[in-house]
Design a protein around this motif. Structure first.
Motif, mmCIF file in Angstrom:
data_model
loop_
_atom_site.group_PDB
_atom_site.id
_atom_site.type_symbol
_atom_site.label_atom_id
_atom_site.label_comp_id
_atom_site.label_asym_id
_atom_site.label_seq_id
_atom_site.Cartn_x
_atom_site.Cartn_y
_atom_site.Cartn_z
ATOM 1 N N LYS A 142 0.840 -1.212 0.000
ATOM 2 C CA LYS A 142 0.000 0.000 0.000
ATOM 3 C C LYS A 142 0.870 1.255 0.000
ATOM 4 O O LYS A 142 0.560 2.243 -0.667
ATOM 5 C CB LYS A 142 -0.902 0.002 1.244
ATOM 6 C CG LYS A 142 -2.131 -0.875 1.076
ATOM 7 C CD LYS A 142 -3.046 -0.757 2.273
ATOM 8 C CE LYS A 142 -4.175 -1.784 2.127
ATOM 9 N NZ LYS A 142 -4.961 -1.926 3.344
ATOM 10 N N LEU A 143 1.933 1.196 0.790
ATOM 11 C CA LEU A 143 2.846 2.338 0.853
ATOM 12 C C LEU A 143 3.399 2.656 -0.535
ATOM 13 O O LEU A 143 3.448 3.814 -0.964
ATOM 14 C CB LEU A 143 4.000 2.007 1.810
ATOM 15 C CG LEU A 143 5.007 3.097 2.119
ATOM 16 C CD1 LEU A 143 4.386 4.170 3.015
ATOM 17 C CD2 LEU A 143 6.230 2.509 2.827
ATOM 18 N N MET A 144 3.778 1.611 -1.240
ATOM 19 C CA MET A 144 4.360 1.812 -2.572
ATOM 20 C C MET A 144 3.296 2.283 -3.547
ATOM 21 O O MET A 144 3.541 3.156 -4.389
ATOM 22 C CB MET A 144 5.002 0.514 -3.063
ATOM 23 C CG MET A 144 6.177 0.076 -2.209
ATOM 24 S SD MET A 144 6.756 -1.586 -2.599
ATOM 25 C CE MET A 144 7.842 -1.259 -3.950
ATOM 26 N N LYS A 145 2.148 1.705 -3.415
ATOM 27 C CA LYS A 145 1.070 2.029 -4.366
ATOM 28 C C LYS A 145 0.594 3.471 -4.211
ATOM 29 O O LYS A 145 0.202 4.111 -5.181
ATOM 30 C CB LYS A 145 -0.101 1.063 -4.130
ATOM 31 C CG LYS A 145 -1.058 0.936 -5.279
ATOM 32 C CD LYS A 145 -2.043 -0.178 -5.024
ATOM 33 C CE LYS A 145 -3.003 -0.281 -6.179
ATOM 34 N NZ LYS A 145 -3.943 -1.395 -5.995
ATOM 35 N N THR A 146 0.627 3.942 -2.974
ATOM 36 C CA THR A 146 0.120 5.298 -2.741
ATOM 37 C C THR A 146 1.182 6.370 -2.945
ATOM 38 O O THR A 146 0.880 7.557 -2.873
ATOM 39 C CB THR A 146 -0.440 5.429 -1.306
ATOM 40 O OG1 THR A 146 0.567 5.000 -0.394
ATOM 41 C CG2 THR A 146 -1.693 4.585 -1.124
ATOM 42 N N ALA A 147 2.429 5.936 -3.160
ATOM 43 C CA ALA A 147 3.473 6.937 -3.402
ATOM 44 C C ALA A 147 3.209 7.646 -4.721
ATOM 45 O O ALA A 147 2.760 7.032 -5.689
ATOM 46 C CB ALA A 147 4.843 6.268 -3.435
ATOM 47 N N LYS A 148 3.487 8.961 -4.749
ATOM 48 C CA LYS A 148 3.255 9.699 -5.996
ATOM 49 C C LYS A 148 4.400 9.483 -6.980
ATOM 50 O O LYS A 148 4.192 9.401 -8.182
ATOM 51 C CB LYS A 148 3.115 11.198 -5.677
ATOM 52 C CG LYS A 148 1.819 11.520 -4.959
ATOM 53 C CD LYS A 148 1.761 13.004 -4.647
ATOM 54 C CE LYS A 148 0.472 13.286 -3.863
ATOM 55 N NZ LYS A 148 0.552 14.510 -3.085
ATOM 56 N N ARG A 149 5.603 9.462 -6.453
ATOM 57 C CA ARG A 149 6.779 9.332 -7.321
ATOM 58 C C ARG A 149 7.725 8.294 -6.708
ATOM 59 O O ARG A 149 8.764 8.627 -6.129
ATOM 60 C CB ARG A 149 7.507 10.672 -7.445
ATOM 61 C CG ARG A 149 6.703 11.777 -8.107
ATOM 62 C CD ARG A 149 7.018 11.930 -9.561
ATOM 63 N NE ARG A 149 8.409 12.273 -9.809
ATOM 64 C CZ ARG A 149 8.977 12.164 -11.012
ATOM 65 N NH1 ARG A 149 8.280 11.711 -12.038
ATOM 66 N NH2 ARG A 149 10.248 12.497 -11.193
ATOM 67 N N PRO A 150 7.389 7.015 -6.835
ATOM 68 C CA PRO A 150 8.287 5.995 -6.258
ATOM 69 C C PRO A 150 9.469 5.704 -7.181
ATOM 70 O O PRO A 150 9.403 5.938 -8.390
ATOM 71 C CB PRO A 150 7.380 4.774 -6.138
ATOM 72 C CG PRO A 150 6.389 4.934 -7.250
ATOM 73 C CD PRO A 150 6.193 6.421 -7.448
ATOM 74 N N ILE A 151 10.528 5.198 -6.580
ATOM 75 C CA ILE A 151 11.690 4.752 -7.348
ATOM 76 C C ILE A 151 12.185 3.455 -6.703
ATOM 77 O O ILE A 151 12.092 3.292 -5.486
ATOM 78 C CB ILE A 151 12.798 5.839 -7.351
ATOM 79 C CG1 ILE A 151 14.001 5.416 -8.195
ATOM 80 C CG2 ILE A 151 13.274 6.180 -5.947
ATOM 81 C CD1 ILE A 151 15.014 6.546 -8.431
ATOM 82 N N MET A 152 12.642 2.529 -7.533
ATOM 83 C CA MET A 152 13.198 1.288 -6.990
ATOM 84 C C MET A 152 14.704 1.274 -7.195
ATOM 85 O O MET A 152 15.196 1.630 -8.263
ATOM 86 C CB MET A 152 12.569 0.072 -7.663
ATOM 87 C CG MET A 152 11.145 -0.161 -7.175
ATOM 88 S SD MET A 152 10.587 -1.841 -7.492
ATOM 89 C CE MET A 152 11.620 -2.791 -6.383
ATOM 90 N N ILE A 153 15.387 0.840 -6.179
ATOM 91 C CA ILE A 153 16.855 0.814 -6.232
ATOM 92 C C ILE A 153 17.338 -0.594 -5.889
ATOM 93 O O ILE A 153 17.052 -1.118 -4.810
ATOM 94 C CB ILE A 153 17.449 1.852 -5.277
ATOM 95 C CG1 ILE A 153 16.996 3.242 -5.740
ATOM 96 C CG2 ILE A 153 18.971 1.750 -5.240
ATOM 97 C CD1 ILE A 153 17.418 4.380 -4.881
ATOM 98 N N VAL A 154 18.051 -1.190 -6.849
ATOM 99 C CA VAL A 154 18.475 -2.586 -6.734
ATOM 100 C C VAL A 154 19.983 -2.638 -6.504
ATOM 101 O O VAL A 154 20.753 -2.028 -7.242
ATOM 102 C CB VAL A 154 18.116 -3.361 -8.021
ATOM 103 C CG1 VAL A 154 18.588 -4.806 -7.919
ATOM 104 C CG2 VAL A 154 16.631 -3.290 -8.280
#
Lengths: 779, 179
Positions: free
Chosen positions: B28-40
């Motif tokens: 939910k936290l990720m889904k509700t973020a406006k501008r998410p970024i993933m870092i691998v």
């Protein structure tokens, strides 16, 4: 620093009541009368003298802090929680506290090298005399490039070195005082001070190595310095064995001399761990290098050493206890590490030997290297026969049966090695996984401390890998010390023009994140690509610790010359000064820049023109931080392994901020966009693949000729394709004109440039500078 | 204070430690973020069990979030081979530096990111990058999807067995509506 400069010499004076011979009085700082080079703007810089240069660097390379802890524990106001923007009771914030920590770490590292240099110089003056000449041979005229640039002096005798060390000591005191709560309040000024600590460290390292090379007859830049034995299996334990651990070769040198004078040389094994062993090998062939600092616990637990001599820096603090458990005798030799032992320095030699042999005092402090060397040898000769009758390896593997696989060992392991699974497999009679750990484990022993069943896990690894350890015999080229002026004449131009793609220096400790083989792979790759590869300290040992399919170590595979495709072992930690010194000498010998007290100009030259980069893949100690700061202030970027993030600070450029990359064009005085070269000054890489591509990128410099840039780009693009699976996304930033493009890759790259909206940029014909006074019309 | 001990206990930073989130809440936290970024990170394949295609999973999760996917250079090739052109190659330090800059406009020039989800970094290294963001990027929320509790993240899974971790990742994806 200005001051009185008086030197009064009296060869012989006689009056009715007194008679004086050979009196020499020196007051204040002596400026050399016979040095034609004019004194530059910053001889003997104080804490804030080079601040303007630092601020120029920090404007482009901004610090990135990575706190190990949110708390400040420095004073009795605290602890203070600095998270969420909170300030401590003294007013400090998290950013400033991190930079203060960097200053302290760097100053500690510099102080360690300085103390090392002071000990060596005192010892060598006593041995050879104050007027004993400082000389690196006929092929090295610039004997002390860092000292010339920073202190503004040309040391000629061992006595002269004391003056430089006094300057360093004063500077360190000033720096440390800044870290008192209630003094410095700016993180950038703390950074400037940390860089200054690095500068002082460079002087101290150089003085230490200059003294020992000059007075002890180490190789003086010899590209063909001898190949010496290296490895856990090189010691012949049918003979008495004396093991030296640390960095100060004096006790080992004295042991050699005692054996030679007694006609016993060759009858006792003299071996070392960490930089002491590098320096012993530089002093006498036949001494042996067991390996880097990470081999201490394992080797001492083997019980092979009859006598363990401890000196300074990187000595495990549990070495005395560990050695005594194996019935070895211990001698500590330096005031920095008294070990709580009885000081027998003033006792007669025979009496000390007697007490050690009888076990009455199995560990003693002897603050006299001459006596320590002799005592060590005599004690080893006396106790070795009796000790050879005993078995010192415990049956450690059997204890695996007590393992409950709780996982505490793995969670304590700094590298997150799967220790628990290996011990569990050993419990099921499969010790192979423990054996496999041997080349990845740095034997820090944290797993043992964490184990609720007190399993001796390091000893279990040792036992499981015993055959590999016993057959571990390699070759390393003895540390050759300086780079010859003649070599600089030969490679200076191609380095500055970029035709030799760069100098890659592997330095530092053995805290390798995934085993030492990674540093070997990297060194091999760059040597094969005809970079100049340089190595020092524990990294230099690790590079010799593997053989290729043909059974050769890298030192047997590549020549020891400072030239394209060469692999140069300069020597111990303090020999790192020769790597920085080589870059300085390029500025002087090739580009005719004055050195004397001319720090900013030399550093500016190196930053803009000399494609050198350091890789500190196994960083561990505060000394590594000091050495790193010494390099980066001189304009040499460093890349650290992932543990390097624990030093809490990086210096990163921003390639997306075009305005950060506009130094002055030397010829026109105009600001000119030159691209992000070098992009970072202090960079922590997560994997070796990242480090290698980054190294190929960080050797690019604004002054590269188009041919040079072609060559550098070829390596950068090729390594990126091979290790990252693609061309780098930022390649357009390093192409100034189409003539920069590698010919064979043009067709592939031009469409990418078009897609990126690339446009050609001007190449500064006479180079670029951050110093306005060096740009036309701006002085 | 969190009730969990960091995977490497010596990384404990102080009173402020990551909140432990259930997988659904992470989603939910990720889904509700406006501008998410993933870092691998560079340890991504070392930490994953054989029954989990972590590369495919991560790409699909980023796709579902429509988030940029930054991959540590040492493992970029694997991601680029799986989904050419999808990932950005950048070291974790550089990514952390940019995220810490309040004036940075993001990879697309449209603005900074409000949530950075980390996965697969070398534990102690990623921990320090999260510490940097915790200290100096107050507007960026951070989340660790690793198997191991990351005290310096804003939100983290607890220390999990491999089985529970795979289940947790699947639950995150289900919440987001991806893989």
């Amino acid at each position: 620093m200005a001051g009185p400069s008086v030197k009064l010499s009296v060869k012989e004076l006689g009056t009715g009541t007194i008679s004086i011979k050979g009196l020499e009085l020196m007051l204040g700082r002596i400026l050399e009368e016979d040095w034609e080079e004019p004194v530059g703007p910053t001889p003997r810089p104080r804490v804030a003298t080079l601040r303007p240069w630092d601020m120029r660097l920090l404007e482009r390379y901004r610090p990135l802090y990575s706190p190990m802890c949110d708390m400040c524990c420095q004073c009795a106001y605290g602890k203070c929680d600095l998270s969420d923007g909170k300030k401590g009771a003294c007013g400090i914030d998290l950013r400033t506290q991190q930079s203060r920590r960097m200053l302290l770490d760097s100053a500690i590292g510099a102080a360690a090298h300085t103390t090392h240099a002071i000990h060596l110089v005192e010892y060598l003056i006593k041995k050879r005399g104050r007027d004993s000449p400082v000389s690196l041979g006929e092929e090295v005229v610039i004997e002390a490039p860092i000292t010339r640039v920073v202190v503004g002096m040309r040391p000629k005798t061992l006595g002269d070195l004391e003056s430089a060390l006094e300057y360093v000591t004063e500077g360190l005191t000033e720096l440390l005082s800044s870290a008192l709560p209630g003094q410095e309040s700016s993180n950038l000024d703390f950074e400037s001070k940390a860089l200054h600590a690095g500068t002082l460290d460079g002087v101290a390292m150089e003085i230490a190595d200059l003294a020992q090379i000059s007075a002890l007859g180490y190789p003086k830049g010899d590209p063909d310095s001898p190949l010496v034995e290296l490895g856990m299996g090189v010691v012949d334990n049918s003979k008495p064995v004396v093991l030296f651990i640390g960095h100060n070769a004096a006790p080992g040198v004295e042991a050699v001399e005692y054996l030679e004078e007694s006609g016993l040389y060759g009858k006792v094994e003299l071996a070392g761990i960490c930089c002491t062993s590098h320096d012993l090998a530089r002093y006498r062939q036949g001494t042996k290098i067991i390996g880097p600092m990470s081999r201490q616990l394992t080797f001492v637990r083997s019980g092979i050493a009859d006598v363990v001599v401890l000196d300074q820096e990187c000595v495990r603090l549990d070495m005395i206890g560990e050695a005594l458990k194996k019935d070895s005798r211990v001698i500590t030799t330096i005031a920095q590490n008294c070990g709580g032992l009885p000081d027998l320095t003033a006792e007669p030699t025979e009496q000390i030997v007697e007490r050690l042999v009888a076990g009455k005092d199995p560990a003693v402090l002897i603050l006299d290297p001459v006596k320590a060397g002799e005592v060590a040898v005599k004690t080893a000769l006396a106790i070795a026969p009796g000790r050879r009758e005993k078995q010192y390896l415990e049956d450690a593997l059997a204890k695996a049966s007590k393992c409950t696989k709780c996982g505490s060992c793995r969670r304590a392991c700094p590298h997150d090695l799967k220790v628990d699974e290996a011990v569990w497999a050993a419990k099921g009679n499969d010790p192979s996984r423990l054996a496999d750990l041997y080349n990845f484990c740095m034997a820090c022993g944290k797993c043992e401390s964490a184990c609720p069943r007190d399993l001796p896990i390091v000893s279990m690894v040792q036992e499981a890998a015993l055959e590999a350890i016993r057959t571990s015999r390699f070759k390393v080229r003895a540390g050759r010390g300086p780079i010859l002026d003649t070599e600089i004449r030969s490679v200076g131009r191609p380095i500055v023009m970029g035709e030799i793609p760069g100098v890659v220096a592997f330095a530092g400790c053995s805290n390798f994140p995934r085993g030492g083989h990674e540093v070997v792979e990297m060194a091999d790759e760059f040597a094969r690509r005809r970079f100049i590869v340089v190595a020092s300290g524990c990294a230099a040992m690790e590079i010799g610790s593997y053989r290729d399919a043909e059974g050769l170590t890298l030192y047997e595979k590549y020549p020891g010359s400072f030239d394209a495709g060469g692999l140069v072992n300069v020597g111990s930690c303090v020999a790192n000064s020769h790597i920085i010194g080589a870059a300085i000498k390029i500025a002087n010998i090739f580009a005719k820049r004055n050195l004397r007290g001319n720090y900013e100009e030399i550093a500016d030259y190196i930053l803009n023109r000399v494609g050198a980069v350091g890789i500190v893949w196994g960083t561990f100690s505060n000394k590594a931080e000091a050495i790193g700061n010494s390099a980066v202030r001189f304009g040499i970027p460093v890349i650290l392994g992932p543990h390097g993030a624990k030093h809490r600070r990086a210096y990163l450029g921003r390639s997306d901020r075009k305005e950060d990359w506009t130094p002055y064009d030397v010829r026109t005085g105009r600001r000119l966009y030159v691209g992000p070269a070098p992009e970072h000054l202090w960079y922590v890489a997560e994997t070796k693949e990242e480090a290698m591509v980054m190294a190929a990128k960080l050797v690019m410099r604004p002054s590269d000729t188009t041919l040079g840039r072609q060559i550098k780009l070829t390596h950068y693009l090729d390594l990126s394709q091979r290790l990252h699976g693609t061309l780098p996304d930022d390649l357009h930033l390093f192409v100034r004109t189409e003539t920069d493009l590698p010919i064979l890759m043009k067709e592939q790259i031009i469409p990418i440039l078009k897609q990126k909206g690339w446009e050609p940029t001007e190449i500064p014909q006479l180079g670029s500078t951050l110093l306005d006074r060096l740009a036309a019309g701006r002085s | 204070m969190a009730a969990e001990i960091p995977w490497q206990p010596s990384t404990v930073p102080g009173p402020k430690q990551a909140h432990i989130l259930a997988p659904e809440m992470c989603g939910k936290l990720m889904k509700t973020a406006k501008r998410p970024i993933m870092i691998v990170g560079g340890d991504i394949d070392r930490t994953a069990p054989a029954n989990l295609n972590i590369v495919k999973y991560t790409i699909e999760l980023a796709d579902a979030l429509r988030a940029p996917l930054v991959v540590s250079p040492g493992r970029f090739g694997v991601f680029n081979a799986a989904a050419p052109g999808r990932a950005l190659c950048m070291g974790l330090e550089e990514a952390t530096q940019r995220l810490s800059d309040p004036e940075w406009r993001g990879f697309d020039g449209q603005g900074g990111y409000d949530l950075a989800a980390f996965i697969g970094g070398v534990y102690y290294f990623q921990n320090l990058m999260l510490s940097s963001l915790k200290g100096f990027a107050p507007k960026v929320r951070t989340l660790s999807l690793d198997r191991f509790y990351h005290p310096n993240a804003g939100f983290s899974f607890p220390n999990l067995t491999e089985e529970r971790w795979v289940e947790s990742l699947q639950a995150v994806a289900k919440t987001i509506g991806g893989t």
